[in-house]
Design a protein around this motif. Structure first.
Motif, mmCIF file in Angstrom:
data_model
loop_
_atom_site.group_PDB
_atom_site.id
_atom_site.type_symbol
_atom_site.label_atom_id
_atom_site.label_comp_id
_atom_site.label_asym_id
_atom_site.label_seq_id
_atom_site.Cartn_x
_atom_site.Cartn_y
_atom_site.Cartn_z
ATOM 1 N N TYR A 34 0.829 -1.203 0.000
ATOM 2 C CA TYR A 34 0.000 0.000 0.000
ATOM 3 C C TYR A 34 0.866 1.256 0.000
ATOM 4 C CZ TYR A 34 -3.648 3.323 1.085
ATOM 5 O OH TYR A 34 -4.502 4.393 1.040
ATOM 6 N N CYS A 35 1.940 1.248 0.744
ATOM 7 C CA CYS A 35 2.842 2.410 0.769
ATOM 8 C C CYS A 35 3.444 2.661 -0.615
ATOM 9 C CB CYS A 35 3.938 2.222 1.809
ATOM 10 S SG CYS A 35 3.355 2.394 3.502
ATOM 11 N N ILE A 36 3.754 1.598 -1.333
ATOM 12 C CA ILE A 36 4.272 1.749 -2.696
ATOM 13 C C ILE A 36 3.224 2.429 -3.570
ATOM 14 C CG2 ILE A 36 4.978 0.489 -4.771
ATOM 15 C CD1 ILE A 36 6.319 -1.556 -2.811
ATOM 16 N N LEU A 37 1.970 1.982 -3.467
ATOM 17 C CA LEU A 37 0.897 2.619 -4.238
ATOM 18 C C LEU A 37 0.717 4.080 -3.849
ATOM 19 C CD1 LEU A 37 -1.891 -0.126 -4.224
ATOM 20 C CD2 LEU A 37 -0.506 0.612 -6.174
ATOM 21 N N ARG A 38 0.694 4.336 -2.564
ATOM 22 C CA ARG A 38 0.479 5.691 -2.065
ATOM 23 C C ARG A 38 1.573 6.643 -2.515
ATOM 24 N NH1 ARG A 38 0.155 5.354 3.831
ATOM 25 N NH2 ARG A 38 2.352 5.814 3.736
ATOM 26 N N GLU A 39 2.783 6.122 -2.683
ATOM 27 C CA GLU A 39 3.903 6.949 -3.109
ATOM 28 C C GLU A 39 4.004 7.053 -4.632
ATOM 29 O OE1 GLU A 39 7.264 5.237 -1.109
ATOM 30 O OE2 GLU A 39 6.454 5.743 0.867
ATOM 31 N N GLY A 40 3.003 6.532 -5.352
ATOM 32 C CA GLY A 40 2.969 6.667 -6.792
ATOM 33 C C GLY A 40 3.509 5.495 -7.569
ATOM 34 N N GLY A 41 3.866 4.407 -6.888
ATOM 35 C CA GLY A 41 4.364 3.219 -7.572
ATOM 36 C C GLY A 41 3.263 2.529 -8.347
ATOM 37 N N SER A 42 3.643 1.683 -9.260
ATOM 38 C CA SER A 42 2.667 0.955 -10.071
ATOM 39 C C SER A 42 2.035 -0.178 -9.260
ATOM 40 C CB SER A 42 3.351 0.382 -11.312
ATOM 41 O OG SER A 42 4.183 -0.710 -10.956
ATOM 42 N N ALA A 43 0.940 -0.690 -9.787
ATOM 43 C CA ALA A 43 0.288 -1.838 -9.149
ATOM 44 C C ALA A 43 1.221 -3.047 -9.113
ATOM 45 C CB ALA A 43 -1.009 -2.177 -9.880
ATOM 46 N N VAL A 44 1.976 -3.248 -10.202
ATOM 47 C CA VAL A 44 2.924 -4.369 -10.239
ATOM 48 C C VAL A 44 4.000 -4.195 -9.173
ATOM 49 C CG1 VAL A 44 4.662 -5.557 -11.639
ATOM 50 C CG2 VAL A 44 2.470 -4.924 -12.653
ATOM 51 N N ASP A 45 4.504 -2.979 -9.016
ATOM 52 C CA ASP A 45 5.506 -2.724 -7.974
ATOM 53 C C ASP A 45 4.937 -3.000 -6.585
ATOM 54 O OD1 ASP A 45 7.374 -1.935 -9.882
ATOM 55 O OD2 ASP A 45 6.948 0.216 -9.620
ATOM 56 N N ALA A 46 3.681 -2.623 -6.369
ATOM 57 C CA ALA A 46 3.050 -2.847 -5.067
ATOM 58 C C ALA A 46 2.881 -4.333 -4.778
ATOM 59 C CB ALA A 46 1.697 -2.131 -5.023
ATOM 60 N N VAL A 47 2.428 -5.067 -5.772
ATOM 61 C CA VAL A 47 2.269 -6.519 -5.596
ATOM 62 C C VAL A 47 3.626 -7.166 -5.349
ATOM 63 C CG1 VAL A 47 1.638 -8.662 -6.784
ATOM 64 C CG2 VAL A 47 0.134 -6.658 -6.906
ATOM 65 N N GLU A 48 4.619 -6.752 -6.111
ATOM 66 C CA GLU A 48 5.959 -7.303 -5.915
ATOM 67 C C GLU A 48 6.462 -7.022 -4.502
ATOM 68 O OE1 GLU A 48 10.270 -7.437 -8.138
ATOM 69 O OE2 GLU A 48 9.022 -5.662 -8.415
ATOM 70 N N GLY A 49 6.260 -5.812 -4.017
ATOM 71 C CA GLY A 49 6.684 -5.477 -2.657
ATOM 72 C C GLY A 49 5.996 -6.332 -1.613
ATOM 73 N N ALA A 50 4.695 -6.562 -1.794
ATOM 74 C CA ALA A 50 3.950 -7.395 -0.848
ATOM 75 C C ALA A 50 4.423 -8.841 -0.906
ATOM 76 C CB ALA A 50 2.450 -7.306 -1.137
ATOM 77 N N VAL A 51 4.631 -9.357 -2.108
ATOM 78 C CA VAL A 51 5.070 -10.750 -2.271
ATOM 79 C C VAL A 51 6.467 -10.947 -1.688
ATOM 80 C CG1 VAL A 51 5.728 -12.505 -3.971
ATOM 81 C CG2 VAL A 51 3.580 -11.262 -4.231
ATOM 82 N N VAL A 52 7.363 -10.019 -1.945
ATOM 83 C CA VAL A 52 8.723 -10.133 -1.398
ATOM 84 C C VAL A 52 8.672 -10.121 0.129
ATOM 85 C CG1 VAL A 52 10.924 -8.899 -1.170
ATOM 86 C CG2 VAL A 52 9.907 -9.241 -3.427
ATOM 87 N N THR A 53 7.800 -9.305 0.689
ATOM 88 C CA THR A 53 7.656 -9.267 2.145
ATOM 89 C C THR A 53 7.211 -10.629 2.679
ATOM 90 O OG1 THR A 53 7.139 -6.909 2.060
ATOM 91 C CG2 THR A 53 6.499 -8.092 4.048
ATOM 92 N N LEU A 54 6.257 -11.270 1.991
ATOM 93 C CA LEU A 54 5.829 -12.607 2.407
ATOM 94 C C LEU A 54 6.947 -13.623 2.214
ATOM 95 C CD1 LEU A 54 2.185 -12.818 1.006
ATOM 96 C CD2 LEU A 54 2.890 -12.492 3.388
ATOM 97 N N GLU A 55 7.663 -13.525 1.085
ATOM 98 C CA GLU A 55 8.757 -14.471 0.824
ATOM 99 C C GLU A 55 9.858 -14.363 1.872
ATOM 100 O OE1 GLU A 55 9.837 -13.379 -3.147
ATOM 101 O OE2 GLU A 55 8.583 -14.942 -4.029
ATOM 102 N N ASP A 56 10.076 -13.171 2.386
ATOM 103 C CA ASP A 56 11.120 -12.962 3.392
ATOM 104 C C ASP A 56 10.695 -13.406 4.785
ATOM 105 O OD1 ASP A 56 12.778 -11.952 1.442
ATOM 106 O OD2 ASP A 56 12.442 -9.845 1.969
ATOM 107 N N ASN A 57 9.424 -13.731 4.953
ATOM 108 C CA ASN A 57 8.896 -14.146 6.253
ATOM 109 C C ASN A 57 8.889 -15.675 6.314
ATOM 110 O OD1 ASN A 57 7.172 -14.881 8.390
ATOM 111 N ND2 ASN A 57 6.099 -12.937 8.266
#
Length: 70
Positions: A34-57
């Motif tokens: 959500y922060c990526i989206l709020r800062e103007g990032g693309s939907a793909v960037d936001a999904v990637e950020g969320a997925v990487v966060t899950l992968e790192d957990n």
């Protein structure tokens, strides 16, 4: 328009001792995306950020791939 990002942490039985950790991990992943989206990032960037966060957990089995037509 307000962006929306939905994070799914998986399916199947979850023991009570890890339920809160999983919930916190999902919240963290959604917040990152959500922060990526709020800062103007693309939907793909936001999904990637969320997925990487899950992968790192280590509480998640987030073996995924992200498809894009770019």
């Amino acid at each position: 328009m307000n962006p929306v990002l939905v994070v799914h942490g998986g399916a199947g039985p979850v023991s009570e001792d890890v339920k809160e950790r999983l919930r916190q991990g999902i919240i963290r992943a959604a917040t990152v995306g959500y922060c990526i989206l709020r800062e103007g990032g693309s939907a793909v960037d936001a999904v990637e950020g969320a997925v990487v966060t899950l992968e790192d957990n280590p509480d998640f089995n987030a073996d995924t791939s992200l498809l894009s037509d770019s």
